[in-house]
Design an enzyme around this catalytic site. Structure first.
Site, short mmCIF file in Angstrom:
data_model
loop_
_atom_site.label_atom_id
_atom_site.label_comp_id
_atom_site.label_asym_id
_atom_site.label_seq_id
_atom_site.Cartn_x
_atom_site.Cartn_y
_atom_site.Cartn_z
N GLU A 13 1.19 -0.78 0.45
CA GLU A 13 -0.22 -0.06 0.33
C GLU A 13 0.79 1.62 -0.27
O GLU A 13 1.95 1.45 0.50
CB GLU A 13 -0.90 -0.16 1.25
CG GLU A 13 -1.75 -1.28 1.20
CD GLU A 13 -2.77 -0.75 2.13
OE1 GLU A 13 -3.97 -1.60 1.95
OE2 GLU A 13 -2.53 0.03 2.87
N CYS A 58 3.41 8.42 1.65
CA CYS A 58 4.63 7.27 2.78
C CYS A 58 4.20 6.54 1.54
O CYS A 58 3.47 5.58 0.90
CB CYS A 58 2.77 7.30 3.52
SG CYS A 58 3.56 6.31 4.69
N CYS A 81 6.51 -7.28 7.04
CA CYS A 81 8.14 -6.42 7.93
C CYS A 81 8.18 -8.17 8.39
O CYS A 81 7.59 -9.17 9.14
CB CYS A 81 7.65 -5.69 8.19
SG CYS A 81 9.16 -4.97 10.06
N CYS A 123 6.57 -5.22 16.15
CA CYS A 123 6.14 -4.22 16.94
C CYS A 123 4.45 -4.64 16.84
O CYS A 123 3.53 -5.02 16.21
CB CYS A 123 6.48 -3.17 16.32
SG CYS A 123 8.22 -2.78 15.57
N CYS A 152 1.61 -2.58 15.96
CA CYS A 152 1.90 -2.51 14.24
C CYS A 152 1.02 -3.39 13.58
O CYS A 152 1.48 -5.09 13.97
CB CYS A 152 3.58 -1.75 13.97
SG CYS A 152 3.00 -1.88 11.59
N CYS A 211 -0.68 5.68 8.62
CA CYS A 211 1.04 5.17 8.23
C CYS A 211 1.03 3.76 8.60
O CYS A 211 0.51 4.31 9.87
CB CYS A 211 2.28 5.90 7.71
SG CYS A 211 2.61 6.56 6.18
N1 SAH Z 1 9.59 -0.35 9.80
C1 SAH Z 1 9.72 1.40 9.90
C2 SAH Z 1 8.83 2.33 9.09
C3 SAH Z 1 7.41 1.71 8.97
S1 SAH Z 1 6.35 2.13 10.46
C4 SAH Z 1 9.28 1.49 11.27
O1 SAH Z 1 9.08 0.76 12.47
O2 SAH Z 1 10.00 3.29 11.64
C5 SAH Z 1 5.91 3.40 10.34
C6 SAH Z 1 5.75 4.80 11.97
O3 SAH Z 1 4.00 4.10 12.17
C7 SAH Z 1 6.20 4.09 12.94
O4 SAH Z 1 7.07 4.77 13.91
C8 SAH Z 1 5.57 2.48 13.39
O5 SAH Z 1 5.92 2.75 14.84
C9 SAH Z 1 4.37 4.08 13.25
N2 SAH Z 1 2.54 2.43 13.72
C10 SAH Z 1 2.98 1.37 13.18
N3 SAH Z 1 1.69 0.96 13.60
C11 SAH Z 1 1.30 2.07 14.21
C12 SAH Z 1 -0.49 2.03 14.44
N4 SAH Z 1 -1.12 0.63 15.00
N5 SAH Z 1 -0.42 3.24 15.50
C13 SAH Z 1 -0.10 4.35 14.52
N6 SAH Z 1 1.40 4.49 14.90
C14 SAH Z 1 2.03 2.89 13.96
FE1 SF4 Z 2 8.11 -4.02 10.50
FE2 SF4 Z 2 5.59 -2.09 11.76
FE3 SF4 Z 2 7.55 -2.67 13.51
FE4 SF4 Z 2 7.87 -0.53 10.93
S1 SF4 Z 2 6.51 -0.38 13.30
S2 SF4 Z 2 9.60 -2.26 11.90
S3 SF4 Z 2 6.29 -1.85 9.83
S4 SF4 Z 2 6.47 -4.28 12.45
#
Ligand code: SAH
Ligand code: SF4
Length: 420
Positions: A122, A135, A142, A146, A149, A393
């Site tokens: 996406e 974005c 991934c 996390c 996420c 994002c």
């Molecule tokens: N993998 C990279 C970039 C993609 S995630 C990273 O983790 O930085 C981009 C941002 O969105 C990151 O800061 C991530 O922690 C945040 N993010 C992911 N899931 C989210 C959610 N459900 N609510 C708010 N922010 C979120």
């Molecule tokens: Fe991967 Fe989501 Fe963690 Fe970013 S926040 S490193 S996309 S699992």
């Protein structure tokens, strides 16, 4: 030798070996998007042009691809008419396929895209008064997990190629109608104040002004392709966007951060999200491999960061997990201790089906933000955008398949094992 001399055998197409940086296509043609000018010239040579012709053609084609956005060789009017079908038989000018496009009531747009070999990912466009931010995704899924996420609940399908990454930017320009029109002045001839100090477009008159690598995936685990794609985005003969307008977000892949400064040179965002080992180990498990101290030291060493180009620390607000006043004070202490030119981006947690957390209350977020702000560090709360189309994002996935808690736990365990 003329450009088309190798077309002696009627109907015969000299096969062009598929470079490793390209997704193989069923029709055997090679997608030029994502390849630097030098590689394009090499491929033209392999296909039969002599070195000089290959170099000249590559220069012309590159300009049409990245500067004018054409998707058809027939439109390349400064290339001989006989040469255009020769190119079209061997090469394509790809774009990710659009499976679905959605438009939010607040102007946010989201596209579900598909690679040539059928993987979905996406991209989101977020317009603001003074800028428009795209974005961009770096991987399908991934490898990290996390816990807050949604992308982390997907098994990694694969890295996106440089072409699929830069292709997102090109597709956004297609959709927003932002390529120079035929006959319109070239970048070099544009009015001076439409060109910023790095020779890129300024915000004036353009919707897409900024890029954040904050879509699906961990960009530093797909380093080479992300670098090659961003080079094309920054190339003055290419998409010509200033490195100041590009931000790469990482969860903290410490060993790649120095390379990021040296080989890409864009702004850095770090997904910190917690200030103690215990909490960060839980919500950003890569922390078990590269801890907070190591990560912040890598930030302090990040070349290219300064008071004018601050490192963004992303901090997702999770109720009763990482959002206390004490957490805020510890965040300030850490930033000061490492003397980091920092700003903090507070992100209200965007819930998804099966998520184990809730978003902090608005009062809590305000209190947290005030503590950081009063210490002299900017700490804006990111307004959720495109909620009606699920466009946040980092949470880029349509049609959320519901996984049971047990399934999620199994998946997390699997991924952690892979992480070592
Ligand atoms: N993998 C990279 C970039 C993609 S995630 C990273 O983790 O930085 C981009 C941002 O969105 C990151 O800061 C991530 O922690 C945040 N993010 C992911 N899931 C989210 C959610 N459900 N609510 C708010 N922010 C979120
Ligand atoms: Fe991967 Fe989501 Fe963690 Fe970013 S926040 S490193 S996309 S699992």
């Amino acid at each position: 030798m003329s450009d088309t001399k190798l077309m002696q055998i009627p109907g015969h197409i000299d096969p062009v070996p598929v470079p490793r940086d390209v997704t193989p296509r069923e029709d055997g043609r090679v997608d030029l998007i994502g390849l630097p000018k030098k590689r394009i010239a090499e491929l033209f040579e392999v296909a039969g042009l002599d070195a000089k012709a290959a170099k000249l053609r590559a220069k012309q084609v590159f300009h049409w691809l990245y500067h004018r956005g054409v998707t058809d060789f027939a439109a390349m009017t400064d290339i001989a008419k006989t040469m255009r079908p020769w190119l079209a038989e061997r090469f394509v000018i790809g774009r990710p396929e659009v499976v679905e496009g959605q438009h939010s009531t607040d102007g946010t747009r989201k596209w579900l895209l598909r690679t040539a070999d059928g993987h979905d990912f996406e991209m989101v466009f977020i317009p603001d008064a003074d800028r428009g931010t795209l974005c961009v995704s770096s991987q399908v899924g991934c490898t990290l997990n996390c816990r807050f996420c949604h992308t982390g609940t997907m098994r990694l399908v694969r890295n996106l190629t440089a072409g699929e990454i830069v292709g997102q930017v090109m597709l956004a320009r297609d959709s927003l109608g932002e390529w120079p029109k035929s006959g319109q002045a070239d970048l070099a001839a544009l009015d001076d104040d439409l060109v910023d100090e790095d020779g890129g477009y300024s915000a004036d008159g353009r919707l897409l002004t900024n890029i954040v690598m904050m879509g699906m995936g961990e960009p530093l685990y797909n380093f080479d392709n992300v670098r090659d794609a961003l080079k094309l985005v920054m190339d003055g003969d290419g998409l010509a966007l200033s490195k100041r307008r590009i931000t790469l977000s990482t969860s903290g892949v410490v060993p790649q951060m120095e390379r990021c400064a040296e080989e890409i040179g864009v702004n850095l965002a770090v997904s910190l999200h917690a200030v103690t080992k215990e909490v960060r180990d839980e919500i950003v498990p890569i922390n078990k491999k590269y801890g907070i101290e190591e990560l912040l030291q890598a930030c302090a060493d990040y070349k290219g960061a300064s008071n004018a180009r601050r490192i963004t620390f992303e901090y997702v607000m999770l109720k009763d997990k990482n959002d206390s006043d004490e957490d805020a004070r510890e965040l300030v202490r850490l930033i000061k201790h490492y003397k980091l030119p920092a700003k903090v981006n507070l992100i209200p947690f965007n819930p998804w089906p099966g998520a184990a957390y809730d978003c902090s209350t608005p009062e809590r977020i305000r209190s947290f933000s005030n503590i950081v702000f009063e210490a002299g560090i900017s700490a804006p709360v990111r307004t959720p955008r495109g909620r009606d189309i699920d466009a946040a994002c980092g949470q880029l996935k349509t049609a959320a398949e519901k996984k049971s808690r047990a399934e999620l736990e199994r998946l997390y365990a699997e991924k952690e094992k892979a992480l070592g």
